[in-house]
Write a protein that holds these residues in place. Structure first.
Motif, mmCIF file in Angstrom:
data_model
loop_
_atom_site.group_PDB
_atom_site.id
_atom_site.type_symbol
_atom_site.label_atom_id
_atom_site.label_comp_id
_atom_site.label_asym_id
_atom_site.label_seq_id
_atom_site.Cartn_x
_atom_site.Cartn_y
_atom_site.Cartn_z
ATOM 1 N N ALA A 144 0.879 -1.038 -0.015
ATOM 2 C CA ALA A 144 -0.077 0.053 0.037
ATOM 3 C C ALA A 144 0.910 1.260 0.035
ATOM 4 O O ALA A 144 0.365 2.337 -0.621
ATOM 5 C CB ALA A 144 -1.064 0.099 1.237
ATOM 6 N N ASP A 145 2.121 1.172 0.687
ATOM 7 C CA ASP A 145 2.987 2.278 0.599
ATOM 8 C C ASP A 145 3.729 2.451 -0.587
ATOM 9 O O ASP A 145 4.554 3.466 -0.811
ATOM 10 C CB ASP A 145 4.112 2.375 1.565
ATOM 11 C CG ASP A 145 3.526 2.653 3.018
ATOM 12 O OD1 ASP A 145 1.934 2.999 3.136
ATOM 13 O OD2 ASP A 145 3.904 2.139 4.290
ATOM 14 N N ASP A 146 3.801 1.562 -1.537
ATOM 15 C CA ASP A 146 4.537 1.621 -2.854
ATOM 16 C C ASP A 146 3.624 2.320 -3.657
ATOM 17 O O ASP A 146 2.414 2.386 -4.007
ATOM 18 C CB ASP A 146 4.582 0.220 -3.358
ATOM 19 C CG ASP A 146 5.429 0.128 -4.517
ATOM 20 O OD1 ASP A 146 6.259 1.085 -4.532
ATOM 21 O OD2 ASP A 146 5.364 -0.890 -5.349
ATOM 22 N N ASP A 147 4.408 3.049 -4.785
ATOM 23 C CA ASP A 147 3.796 3.817 -5.756
ATOM 24 C C ASP A 147 4.183 3.326 -7.166
ATOM 25 O O ASP A 147 5.123 4.108 -7.648
ATOM 26 C CB ASP A 147 3.845 5.369 -5.421
ATOM 27 C CG ASP A 147 3.253 6.175 -6.733
ATOM 28 O OD1 ASP A 147 2.336 5.707 -7.224
ATOM 29 O OD2 ASP A 147 3.570 7.319 -6.548
ATOM 30 N N ARG A 165 3.023 -7.060 -16.049
ATOM 31 C CA ARG A 165 2.949 -7.449 -14.538
ATOM 32 C C ARG A 165 2.262 -6.131 -13.707
ATOM 33 O O ARG A 165 2.927 -5.655 -12.821
ATOM 34 C CB ARG A 165 4.441 -7.752 -13.871
ATOM 35 C CG ARG A 165 4.862 -9.085 -14.452
ATOM 36 C CD ARG A 165 6.318 -9.316 -13.863
ATOM 37 N NE ARG A 165 6.902 -10.807 -14.597
ATOM 38 C CZ ARG A 165 7.297 -10.785 -15.824
ATOM 39 N NH1 ARG A 165 7.300 -9.804 -16.654
ATOM 40 N NH2 ARG A 165 7.783 -12.069 -16.364
ATOM 41 N N PRO A 166 1.130 -5.934 -14.157
ATOM 42 C CA PRO A 166 0.610 -4.851 -13.311
ATOM 43 C C PRO A 166 0.227 -5.024 -11.894
ATOM 44 O O PRO A 166 0.328 -4.126 -11.284
ATOM 45 C CB PRO A 166 -0.663 -4.668 -14.079
ATOM 46 C CG PRO A 166 -0.905 -6.237 -14.398
ATOM 47 C CD PRO A 166 0.144 -6.766 -14.950
ATOM 48 N N GLY A 167 0.336 -6.344 -11.537
ATOM 49 C CA GLY A 167 0.174 -6.412 -10.009
ATOM 50 C C GLY A 167 1.375 -6.391 -9.118
ATOM 51 O O GLY A 167 1.378 -6.832 -8.124
ATOM 52 N N LEU A 168 2.460 -6.091 -9.489
ATOM 53 C CA LEU A 168 3.815 -6.140 -9.159
ATOM 54 C C LEU A 168 3.705 -4.813 -8.024
ATOM 55 O O LEU A 168 3.675 -3.626 -8.358
ATOM 56 C CB LEU A 168 5.118 -6.015 -9.872
ATOM 57 C CG LEU A 168 6.372 -5.670 -9.185
ATOM 58 C CD1 LEU A 168 6.571 -7.146 -8.275
ATOM 59 C CD2 LEU A 168 7.418 -5.771 -10.251
ATOM 60 N N ARG A 169 3.922 -5.065 -6.787
ATOM 61 C CA ARG A 169 4.123 -4.005 -5.876
ATOM 62 C C ARG A 169 5.046 -4.600 -4.996
ATOM 63 O O ARG A 169 5.473 -5.532 -4.674
ATOM 64 C CB ARG A 169 2.813 -3.647 -4.903
ATOM 65 C CG ARG A 169 1.642 -3.448 -5.830
ATOM 66 C CD ARG A 169 0.434 -3.151 -5.064
ATOM 67 N NE ARG A 169 0.439 -1.978 -4.376
ATOM 68 C CZ ARG A 169 0.072 -0.549 -4.989
ATOM 69 N NH1 ARG A 169 -0.727 -0.866 -6.147
ATOM 70 N NH2 ARG A 169 -0.060 0.562 -4.560
#
Length: 372
Positions: A144-147, A165-169
């Motif tokens: 959640a803190d990643d942008d 890979r749009p789900g990479l956080r």
């Protein structure tokens, strides 16, 4: 080092850091992330009834929380860096679910995270004394803190890997020692040797994870056989022969013992910015740029913590972005310069693209000093 020299205290005093938060081991521990308020979602005891869940010998009963990420989320990509080998006793992936056993400032905890197939929501269940702590930090753990929007691809290969890979956080555990110790075990040995040492030491000196094992998770499939890593005191008291049997040489074991003795000060680094956190970790003899970067990538979610001093990474980055398989750290940093602030994410996307140079030599032989 001689006398009563304290590298961490010296660093804190002479570096002029007056904004260091209190140690995570005192008082009521805050969840990872900024501030004291919990993230979105609710924490409720599962099953019928309301009020405080029943207490057990392992701590509070299971708690649950639901959370909706702000965008696409791939659990395997986000939490995968926390796994140390396919048989990691603290981590397990089952179809649609990730299990994780950890030691929080509030005590041991087991976390089960599953995505709702009908929507973007995530459901988490936790067991043990640290259940509330780990559920409070669930959003940060899942990025959640990643942008990701701050990342702008500059190379064709990076752009293609990013689009797939749009789900990479980038995860943020808020726990430093948990990532530091297995990283030290990986210093200058093969991955197989490091994973074997981690498995042996955790199973021998750790403890069974709360709520795991057949028959302890009513209403769902039995939890996997997980273990929580030892606490800092136990790490510091592991006898030399157990290190030897695990294949860990004296230099790496001494580094882990030193880190365990300063565990409270090292955990403070989870709330620091990258330069201050790096300086805090590297104040411990035996911890250099490679170890600090690999640790802070996980504990702090540091998007710019590019790994320096790796045997293979410069050649992979150089080959993928410039066709130079003999690139060194300086050449790698030059290629990653356009991604300043996001260099770790760029390097990870290159690795996920699988553009490694062809192998020219046999694999590094696996050693085992425990057989000596």
């Amino acid at each position: 080092m001689a006398g009563r020299y304290d590298p961490l205290t010296r660093t804190a005093i002479r570096g002029g850091r007056t904004t260091v938060p209190p140690p995570l081991t005192t008082g009521t521990p805050p969840p990872p992330g900024t501030g004291n308020a919990p993230g979105p979602g609710t924490v409720t005891p599962p099953g019928p009834g309301t009020g405080t869940p029943p207490k057990t010998a392992a701590g509070p009963g299971p708690r649950t929380r639901t959370w909706t990420p702000p965008g696409p989320l791939d659990l395997g990509l986000v939490l995968g860096p926390l796994r140390r080998g396919p048989a990691d006793p603290t981590f397990r992936i089952t179809p649609g679910t990730v299990w994780r056993a950890t030691r929080t400032p509030a005590g041991p905890a087991t976390l089960r995270v599953a995505q709702d197939g009908a929507g973007p929501g995530v459901t988490a269940t936790a067991w043990g004394p640290g259940a509330d702590w780990i559920l409070d930090g669930l959003p940060e753990l899942l990025g959640a803190d990643d942008d990701p929007a701050a990342f702008v691809p500059r190379h064709k290969l990076v752009h293609a890997s990013h689009r797939r890979r749009p789900g990479l956080r980038l995860t943020r555990t808020g726990l430093v020692l948990e990532s530091l110790i297995p990283t030290v075990l990986e210093q200058k040995v093969t991955a197989d040797e490091a994973y074997r040492a981690w498995r042996r030491l955790v199973r021998q000196h750790g403890e069974p994870a709360p709520g795991t094992g057949p028959g302890q998770t009513p209403g769902q499939a039995p939890a996997p056989d997980l273990y929580v890593m030892p606490d800092p005191r136990t790490w510091a008291l592991i006898p030399s022969w157990d290190w030897h049997k695990a294949g860990v040489d004296a230099k790496r074991s001494a580094t882990i013992v030193r880190a365990a003795r300063f565990a409270a000060r090292l955990e403070e680094a989870a709330a620091m910015d990258l330069p201050a956190a790096t300086a805090r970790l590297e104040a411990i003899p035996g911890i250099g740029p490679w170890t600090s970067s690999e640790t802070l990538q996980r504990s702090n979610g540091a998007a710019d913590a590019v790994t320096i001093g790796d045997l293979h990474l410069p050649g992979i980055i150089g080959y993928a972005l410039a066709g130079d398989r003999d690139a060194d750290d300086a050449a790698m940093l030059e290629l990653l310069a356009p991604y300043a602030g996001q260099r770790h994410r760029a390097a990870r996307l290159v690795l996920l693209a699988g553009a490694a140079p062809p192998r020219r030599a046999p694999r590094m032989p696996r050693g085992d000093i425990g057989r000596l």
